[in-house]
Write a protein that holds these residues in place. Structure first.
Motif, PDB file in Angstrom:
ATOM      1  N   GLN A 316       0.819  -1.205   0.000  1.00  0.00           N
ATOM      2  CA  GLN A 316       0.000   0.000   0.000  1.00  0.00           C
ATOM      3  C   GLN A 316       0.857   1.262   0.000  1.00  0.00           C
ATOM      4  OE1 GLN A 316      -2.658  -0.308   3.331  1.00  0.00           O
ATOM      5  NE2 GLN A 316      -3.739  -2.118   2.516  1.00  0.00           N
ATOM      6  N   ARG A 320       0.925   4.196  -2.783  1.00  0.00           N
ATOM      7  CA  ARG A 320       0.726   5.594  -2.413  1.00  0.00           C
ATOM      8  C   ARG A 320       1.834   6.476  -2.987  1.00  0.00           C
ATOM      9  NH1 ARG A 320       2.565   9.087   1.160  1.00  0.00           N
ATOM     10  NH2 ARG A 320       4.009   7.545   2.013  1.00  0.00           N
ATOM     11  N   ARG A 323       1.367   6.887  -6.710  1.00  0.00           N
ATOM     12  CA  ARG A 323       0.354   7.890  -7.025  1.00  0.00           C
ATOM     13  C   ARG A 323       0.895   9.305  -6.840  1.00  0.00           C
ATOM     14  NH1 ARG A 323      -3.034   4.435  -4.063  1.00  0.00           N
ATOM     15  NH2 ARG A 323      -3.009   5.899  -2.301  1.00  0.00           N
ATOM     16  N   TYR A 324       1.727   9.480  -5.805  1.00  0.00           N
ATOM     17  CA  TYR A 324       2.317  10.802  -5.552  1.00  0.00           C
ATOM     18  C   TYR A 324       3.240  11.222  -6.696  1.00  0.00           C
ATOM     19  CZ  TYR A 324       5.495  14.233  -3.592  1.00  0.00           C
ATOM     20  OH  TYR A 324       6.271  15.340  -3.387  1.00  0.00           O
ATOM     21  N   ASN A 337      -4.117  14.819  -2.266  1.00  0.00           N
ATOM     22  CA  ASN A 337      -4.905  14.411  -1.109  1.00  0.00           C
ATOM     23  C   ASN A 337      -3.978  14.183   0.082  1.00  0.00           C
ATOM     24  OD1 ASN A 337      -6.695  13.342   0.692  1.00  0.00           O
ATOM     25  ND2 ASN A 337      -7.672  11.978  -0.793  1.00  0.00           N
ATOM     26  N   ASP A 340      -3.226  10.591   1.699  1.00  0.00           N
ATOM     27  CA  ASP A 340      -2.264   9.661   1.114  1.00  0.00           C
ATOM     28  C   ASP A 340      -0.889   9.758   1.745  1.00  0.00           C
ATOM     29  OD1 ASP A 340      -4.128   8.589  -0.549  1.00  0.00           O
ATOM     30  OD2 ASP A 340      -3.671   9.938  -2.231  1.00  0.00           O
ATOM     31  N   ARG A 370      -3.673   4.896  10.845  1.00  0.00           N
ATOM     32  CA  ARG A 370      -2.715   5.662  10.039  1.00  0.00           C
ATOM     33  C   ARG A 370      -1.817   6.472  10.966  1.00  0.00           C
ATOM     34  NH1 ARG A 370      -3.048   5.687   4.126  1.00  0.00           N
ATOM     35  NH2 ARG A 370      -4.661   4.128   3.694  1.00  0.00           N
ATOM     36  N   LYS A 384      -9.287  11.064   8.567  1.00  0.00           N
ATOM     37  CA  LYS A 384      -9.834  11.474   7.279  1.00  0.00           C
ATOM     38  C   LYS A 384     -10.882  12.581   7.482  1.00  0.00           C
ATOM     39  CE  LYS A 384     -10.602   8.340   4.202  1.00  0.00           C
ATOM     40  NZ  LYS A 384     -11.224   7.225   3.452  1.00  0.00           N
TER      41      LYS A 384
END
Length: 414
Positions: A316, A320, A323-324, A337, A340, A370, A384
């Motif tokens: 994961q 992440r 995606r960054y 976001n 993330d 998290r 979140k």
């Protein structure tokens, strides 16, 4: 000391035997803990003692010794079942005769006489051979006077059939198995059971409803059932003695109410204690190996589970970061976001924090957790929601969560 002296007088009675001109003496005495009879001025080569009980006393013991008071288990003697006959050759020594019983009620008749002739009890003369130690019975006969018929155990397997309240006697001559450990296994097809009395004594014991002295060194009582056999081990320490005979009596439990014939099977075999010890050691080793294997499997299961969960979290994290990188390289994507940037963590990786500071509830495996860049931990849903309110700081220390120079948009509250 005076109290102990009087206690000794009350429990031990000693008397000197005074013969008449025919070297004959008799007395009727009360049964008590111990009576002692001393014979001095011995003028005959042989002396004979006969004791007859006036009641049934399963603990009554008659014994004798020379120049010292007879003691149980060290002097010659035996239990009495109504009548007992002793032959003594003193050779000029003083004779001490003792009677001992756990009972303190009842009476018995003791008769002592001297003679120049050597003979045994009449029944012994018919059914056995007279020896210095008493009667040597013919095969199939047992007892001090050889009057009781019994079956000798000689074959590897012997079977007796018992009917009703019938009593059967059988015996094993130990001197036939010198320096050998032997095993007797008793089994039956009777679900109501069979009572077995094992005797290391020449006295014949008839099983009855009366409780026998099971603590005695000469009597042992056992009960066997269809599913519960009995193993008796006779060791070499007993077989080193001469003319030892194990006498056994058997009958059905509740035989008066049982109209069926029950079988008692006796298996005779050599006993190897070393093989038995090896078998026990093998069983213990097998149990230890199986237990160790089960423990190792359980430990490996939890280790693999943690490794698999760690791999999922690392995967994961890689997704992440991917995606960054994609977002930072896209000129049309200038916002990111904040959620993330938070790292998923395992509960066992959390130090010194048990609760989520946002909802104040415990952190556990049932919810995703998290961690911020400042190493504070929150429920994923809680942080979140916090970030959806356009808050970029850590709820604990107010540290900026996003990296520098990275524009971010608040997370839409779903």
């Amino acid at each position: 000391m005076i109290i102990l002296f009087y206690f000794f007088l009350l429990t031990v009675q000693q008397m000197d035997v005074e013969f008449d001109k025919n070297y004959f003496w008799t007395s009727i005495d009360k049964v008590q803990d111990k009576n002692i009879y001393r014979i001095k001025n011995l003028k005959q080569p042989y002396y004979y003692v006969q004791v007859t009980l006036f009641q049934n006393d399963l603990s009554f013991f008659l014994m004798y010794d020379l120049n010292q008071i007879a003691q149980l288990n060290s002097s010659k003697g035996d239990y009495i079942r109504r009548t007992r006959f002793l032959k003594i050759e003193p050779n000029g020594n003083i004779i001490y005769i003792s009677t001992q019983s756990n009972s303190t009620s009842g009476y018995y008749n003791i008769t002592i006489w001297g003679s120049k002739e050597e003979y045994c009890d009449n029944s012994c003369s018919y059914n056995g051979k007279c020896t210095d130690d008493g009667c040597e019975c013919k095969s199939g006969l047992i007892g001090t006077d050889c009057h009781q018929m019994a079956l000798e155990i000689q074959d590897e397997q012997t079977q007796l059939n018992l009917f009703g309240d019938e009593i059967q006697f059988f015996y094993l001559n130990i001197d036939d198995y010198q320096e050998m450990d032997i095993q007797l296994r008793f089994s039956t097809d009777s679900h109501q059971g069979i009572e077995i009395i094992i005797q290391l004594t020449e006295a014949i014991i008839f099983p009855s409803q009366t409780q026998l002295d099971n603590e005695s060194n000469f009597i042992k009582i056992f009960k066997i059932y269809e599913s519960q056999p009995l193993d008796l081990i006779v060791t070499g320490s007993i077989t080193q003695q001469d003319n030892i005979q194990i006498v056994l009596a058997a009958r059905q439990i509740n035989g008066l109410l049982n109209t069926f014939v029950s079988s008692l099977i006796i298996n005779l075999s050599k006993y190897n204690k070393y093989e038995n010890t090896v078998s026990i050691i093998v069983i213990i080793i097998i149990v230890i190996v199986i237990s160790g294997a089960v423990i190792i499997i359980i430990v490996m299961f939890f280790v693999c589970k943690n490794i698999r969960k760690g791999k999922q979290l690392r995967q994961q994290e890689r997704e992440r970061q991917a995606r960054y990188r994609d977002q930072s390289g896209n000129p049309h994507q200038d916002q990111l976001n904040l959620f993330d940037f938070l790292t998923p963590v395992l509960i066992n990786q959390i130090n010194n924090q048990d609760n989520c500071i946002i909802c104040l509830c415990n952190l556990n495996d049932n919810q995703e957790v998290r961690q911020t860049c400042c190493h504070h931990n929150f429920h994923s849903e809680c942080i979140k929601e916090w970030l959806s309110k356009n808050k970029k700081e850590c709820p604990v220390c107010r540290t900026n969560i996003a990296p520098k120079d990275v524009p971010t948009n608040p997370i839409p509250n779903q």
